[in-house]
Design a protein around this motif. Structure first.
Motif, PDB file in Angstrom:
ATOM      1  N   ALA A  90     155.078 108.069  48.314  1.00 32.02           N
ATOM      2  CA  ALA A  90     155.235 107.386  47.035  1.00 32.02           C
ATOM      3  C   ALA A  90     156.301 106.305  47.094  1.00 32.02           C
ATOM      4  N   ASN A  91     156.062 105.225  46.318  1.00 36.66           N
ATOM      5  CA  ASN A  91     157.028 104.121  46.161  1.00 36.66           C
ATOM      6  C   ASN A  91     157.420 103.474  47.484  1.00 36.66           C
ATOM      7  N   LYS A  92     156.475 103.424  48.426  1.00 36.58           N
ATOM      8  CA  LYS A  92     156.754 102.856  49.741  1.00 36.58           C
ATOM      9  C   LYS A  92     155.877 101.654  50.061  1.00 36.58           C
ATOM     10  N   ALA A  93     155.182 101.112  49.069  1.00 39.93           N
ATOM     11  CA  ALA A  93     154.354  99.919  49.267  1.00 39.93           C
ATOM     12  C   ALA A  93     154.425  99.062  48.016  1.00 39.93           C
ATOM     13  N   ALA A  94     154.307  97.743  48.189  1.00 42.83           N
ATOM     14  CA  ALA A  94     154.320  96.820  47.061  1.00 42.83           C
ATOM     15  C   ALA A  94     152.957  96.802  46.391  1.00 42.83           C
ATOM     16  N   VAL A  95     152.959  96.807  45.046  1.00 39.09           N
ATOM     17  CA  VAL A  95     151.720  96.783  44.270  1.00 39.09           C
ATOM     18  C   VAL A  95     151.671  95.471  43.494  1.00 39.09           C
ATOM     19  N   PHE A  96     150.532  94.750  43.640  1.00 43.47           N
ATOM     20  CA  PHE A  96     150.325  93.453  43.011  1.00 43.47           C
ATOM     21  C   PHE A  96     149.246  93.601  41.936  1.00 43.47           C
ATOM     22  N   ASP A  97     149.530  93.083  40.731  1.00 45.38           N
ATOM     23  CA  ASP A  97     148.660  93.367  39.590  1.00 45.38           C
ATOM     24  C   ASP A  97     147.435  92.467  39.491  1.00 45.38           C
TER      25      ASP A  97
ATOM     26  N   GLU B 206     143.249  74.032  38.943  1.00 38.67           N
ATOM     27  CA  GLU B 206     142.040  74.716  39.391  1.00 38.67           C
ATOM     28  C   GLU B 206     142.032  76.169  38.893  1.00 38.67           C
ATOM     29  N   PRO B 207     140.927  76.619  38.321  1.00 38.44           N
ATOM     30  CA  PRO B 207     140.891  77.982  37.772  1.00 38.44           C
ATOM     31  C   PRO B 207     141.080  79.063  38.831  1.00 38.44           C
ATOM     32  N   TRP B 208     140.830  78.707  40.099  1.00 36.65           N
ATOM     33  CA  TRP B 208     141.004  79.684  41.174  1.00 36.65           C
ATOM     34  C   TRP B 208     142.347  79.539  41.877  1.00 36.65           C
ATOM     35  N   GLY B 209     143.028  78.369  41.691  1.00 45.14           N
ATOM     36  CA  GLY B 209     144.213  78.067  42.481  1.00 45.14           C
ATOM     37  C   GLY B 209     145.485  77.829  41.705  1.00 45.14           C
ATOM     38  N   GLY B 210     145.425  77.860  40.372  1.00 42.83           N
ATOM     39  CA  GLY B 210     146.623  77.659  39.570  1.00 42.83           C
ATOM     40  C   GLY B 210     147.297  78.987  39.286  1.00 42.83           C
ATOM     41  N   TYR B 211     148.563  79.098  39.601  1.00 43.82           N
ATOM     42  CA  TYR B 211     149.261  80.368  39.413  1.00 43.82           C
ATOM     43  C   TYR B 211     149.222  80.820  37.957  1.00 43.82           C
ATOM     44  N   ASP B 212     149.305  79.865  37.015  1.00 42.07           N
ATOM     45  CA  ASP B 212     149.403  80.224  35.598  1.00 42.07           C
ATOM     46  C   ASP B 212     148.098  80.758  35.021  1.00 42.07           C
ATOM     47  N   PHE B 213     147.011  80.677  35.767  1.00 46.53           N
ATOM     48  CA  PHE B 213     145.760  81.286  35.312  1.00 46.53           C
ATOM     49  C   PHE B 213     145.735  82.747  35.778  1.00 46.53           C
ATOM     50  N   PRO B 214     145.788  83.698  34.853  1.00 46.39           N
ATOM     51  CA  PRO B 214     145.802  85.108  35.273  1.00 46.39           C
ATOM     52  C   PRO B 214     144.550  85.512  36.046  1.00 46.39           C
ATOM     53  N   THR B 215     143.456  84.770  35.836  1.00 45.11           N
ATOM     54  CA  THR B 215     142.193  85.121  36.490  1.00 45.11           C
ATOM     55  C   THR B 215     141.928  84.293  37.743  1.00 45.11           C
ATOM     56  N   SER B 216     142.941  83.571  38.244  1.00 39.97           N
ATOM     57  CA  SER B 216     142.757  82.867  39.521  1.00 39.97           C
ATOM     58  C   SER B 216     142.842  83.884  40.660  1.00 39.97           C
ATOM     59  N   ASN B 217     142.882  83.395  41.884  1.00 38.02           N
ATOM     60  CA  ASN B 217     142.797  84.307  43.033  1.00 38.02           C
ATOM     61  C   ASN B 217     144.139  84.950  43.405  1.00 38.02           C
ATOM     62  N   HIS B 218     144.816  85.469  42.376  1.00 34.32           N
ATOM     63  CA  HIS B 218     145.994  86.294  42.646  1.00 34.32           C
ATOM     64  C   HIS B 218     145.566  87.512  43.457  1.00 34.32           C
ATOM     65  N   PHE B 219     146.460  88.005  44.269  1.00 32.53           N
ATOM     66  CA  PHE B 219     146.157  89.218  45.035  1.00 32.53           C
ATOM     67  C   PHE B 219     146.256  90.427  44.116  1.00 32.53           C
ATOM     68  N   LYS B 220     145.239  91.272  44.168  1.00 38.20           N
ATOM     69  CA  LYS B 220     145.272  92.539  43.445  1.00 38.20           C
ATOM     70  C   LYS B 220     145.126  93.671  44.454  1.00 38.20           C
ATOM     71  N   GLY B 221     146.151  94.472  44.558  1.00 39.65           N
ATOM     72  CA  GLY B 221     146.120  95.569  45.520  1.00 39.65           C
ATOM     73  C   GLY B 221     147.516  95.910  45.990  1.00 39.65           C
ATOM     74  N   SER B 222     147.602  96.445  47.195  1.00 41.92           N
ATOM     75  CA  SER B 222     148.884  96.886  47.755  1.00 41.92           C
ATOM     76  C   SER B 222     149.128  96.234  49.109  1.00 41.92           C
ATOM     77  N   LEU B 223     150.405  96.002  49.409  1.00 46.41           N
ATOM     78  CA  LEU B 223     150.821  95.365  50.656  1.00 46.41           C
ATOM     79  C   LEU B 223     152.004  96.146  51.210  1.00 46.41           C
TER      80      LEU B 223
END
Length: 419
Positions: A179-186, A377-394
C-alpha cells in the motif's frame, strides 16, 4: 632440614620453568588472520551469506596485523554476470576499507581477498566471502530514481519537483500489492513536474525503466477511449511515453543528436504485429515481437501492471524496448536509408524551444503545464480534463546513462513480479 632445602630447590625449578614457558609464549609470532569483516553493523565474516547489505555501504576488513598498502589485491565479483565490480581500497593500520560508487540492489556479490600482505611480510591465505544487497534487483548506475513511496522526490539525486509542481497526486498499491508505494494519476489533472529535464536525457547512452498500470476506464470529450501520456519531457522535443486509447501499441518518442549537431525526433514504436524489416516493417526495424495470437499489446498493458524498459545504445546505434523482461522491439539506426542524417546519430538530446515546451519532465502528461504547444487541442491541452492525461498508476521510475543487458532487465522484472 634436608626436606626443606629440597622443597626450596623444587620451587625454584618450577618457577624457572614457568618463566621460560612464558618467555617462549611472548616470542611466538602472532598469526596473520582476518579478525572481522563488516558492512555497517552487518557481519560478512559468518559461515553463511550475509543479506540485506545496503547498496552504498562501505566494507571494513580488520586484520590481526598492520597491512601493507602496496601489496593488496581485493576484487568484488558481481554474481549474475561474473563481472568484476569497480572498487576502491584504503589502508589504515590493521584495517582495509572497501568502497564503490554504489552496488546494485538485490544482487549477490563475492568479495575476494586474493592477496593481503602484512607489514612484516606474512601473507593471508586467499579468502572469499559472499553477501547480497538489500531490496529488489536493480543494476548499479542509476542516475535518477522516483520510487513514489509516499512522495514524488528523486531518491538518489536532486531531480525533485517543487511544491507547486505536484498536482492531484495520490498513492496506492505497487506491483507487489504494498500500500501507498505507487503514484496514482486521476486521468484529469494529476501531474508531477521535474525541473532541469534536459540533464536526464542529454547522453549518448540512455535507459528509462518503470512499472505502469494504465486504466481502460478513460474517455475523451466524446466518450471514446482516451490515450495515455504516461510521461513527457517537452513532447517529441525531448521524450514521451504514450499508450493509445485502444492499447494497440505503445511508443517512446525521443529526440536524438545527429553528427552535425542538429537534433531530430524518432519513435521507438511497438505495434506488436511481428512486422520487421524483412516482412513489411520499416527498414530500420530489426526485430518486432509478434503478439497477434496472445492479445496484442493490450494483453500486456491494459489494466495490469507491466514493466517497461526503453533504451538507446550510442555504441551500437540501436534502440530497444522490453516489456516484462522480454525484448519487444529493436531498431538499428545503421539500417536507415543511405544518406539519411539519422545514420549519424550520436545520442539523445533535448531540443525544446520555449514557449512551445519547457525544460521539465512531466509524469502524467506529454509536457509540463508551462508549455503552450497543443494548448487548444482537445487531446493535448492540459486544461482539458478529457485530454490524454494519464489515468492509472506509475512506480519505480529509473533513468540510467548507460545501456542495460538483457539479463539485467529480466532480473529487474522477475525480482518484483515474483513477490
Amino acid at each position: 632440614m634436608k626436606n626443606v632445602f629440597k622443597s626450596v630447590l623444587w620451587s625454584c625449578a618450577m618457577a624457572a620453568t614457568v618463566f621460560m614457558y612464558a618467555c617462549d609464549n611472548e616470542d611466538e609470532p602472532v598469526a596473520f588472520t582476518l579478525v572481522s569483516l563488516t558492512a555497517g553493523d552487518i557481519d560478512l565474516n559468518g559461515a553463511t551469506t550475509a543479506t540485506g547489505v545496503p547498496a552504498d555501504a562501505s566494507i571494513v576488513a580488520t586484520f590481526s596485523k598492520e597491512v601493507s598498502a602496496s601489496d593488496l589485491e581485493i576484487t568484488l565479483l558481481q554474481d549474475y554476470d561474473n563481472a568484476n565490480f569497480t572498487i576502491n581500497t584504503s589502508v589504515d593500520g590493521t584495517t582495509v576499507t572497501i568502497t564503490s560508487e554504489g552496488l546494485g540492489s538485490g544482487a549477490l556479490y563475492e568479495l575476494n581477498l586474493a592477496k593481503v600482505v602484512a607489514a612484516d611480510g606474512d601473507v593471508l591465505p586467499a579468502t572469499a566471502r559472499t553477501f547480497s544487497t538489500a531490496g529488489f534487483f536493480v543494476p548499479a548506475g542509476t542516475f535518477a530514481y522516483w520510487p513514489f513511496d509516499g512522495d514524488a522526490n528523486d531518491a538518489i539525486g536532486t531531480f525533485d519537483p517543487t511544491a507547486s509542481g505536484v498536482v492531484a497526486l495520490s498513492f496506492g498499491a505497487d506491483p507487489t500489492g504494498a500500500a501507498n508505494k505507487a503514484a496514482v494519476f486521476d486521468g484529469d489533472a494529476t501531474i508531477v513536474e521535474i525541473p532541469n529535464g534536459d540533464q536526464l536525457m542529454n547522453t549518448s547512452d540512455f535507459t528509462i525503466s518503470f512499472w505502469v498500470k494504465a486504466s481502460s476506464d478513460h474517455t475523451d470529450a466524446n466518450g471514446n477511449p482516451a490515450g495515455h501520456f504516461v510521461l513527457g519531457l517537452g513532447a517529441f522535443y525531448g521524450m514521451q511515453f504514450e499508450i493509445p486509447g485502444d492499447f494497440g501499441s505503445c511508443k517512446l518518442a525521443g529526440r536524438y543528436e545527429l553528427g552535425n549537431g542538429e537534433t531530430a525526433s524518432e519513435d521507438l514504436w511497438f505495434p506488436g504485429n511481428g512486422q520487421d524489416k524483412d516482412n513489411g516493417g520499416w527498414q530500420g526495424w530489426d526485430f518486432v515481437k509478434d503478439l497477434t495470437t496472445t492479445g496484442g499489446v493490450a494483453g500486456l498493458l491494459k489494466d495490469k501492471w507491466a514493466h517497461v524498459v526503453c533504451m538507446y545504445d550510442g555504441t551500437t546505434k540501436k534502440g530497444t524496448m522490453y516489456i516484462n523482461g522480454e525484448l519487444m522491439k529493436s531498431q538499428d539506426f545503421n539500417l536507415w536509408p543511405e544518406g539519411d542524417a539519422k545514420r549519424t546519430v550520436v545520442g539523445m538530446k533535448y531540443g525544446g524551444i520555449e514557449p512551445d515546451v519547457v525544460n521539465e519532465l512531466a509524469f502524467g502528461f506529454i509536457q509540463s503545464r508551462a508549455g503552450t504547444m497543443w494548448d487548444a487541442e482537445p487531446w493535448g491541452g492540459y486544461d482539458f480534463p478529457t485530454s490524454n492525461h494519464f489515468k492509472g498508476s506509475l512506480d519505480e521510475v529509473r533513468i540510467f546513462h548507460k545501456p542495460l543487458t538483457a539479463d539485467e532487465i529480466r532480473l529487474m522484472y522477475e525480482s518484483v513480479a515474483g513477490n
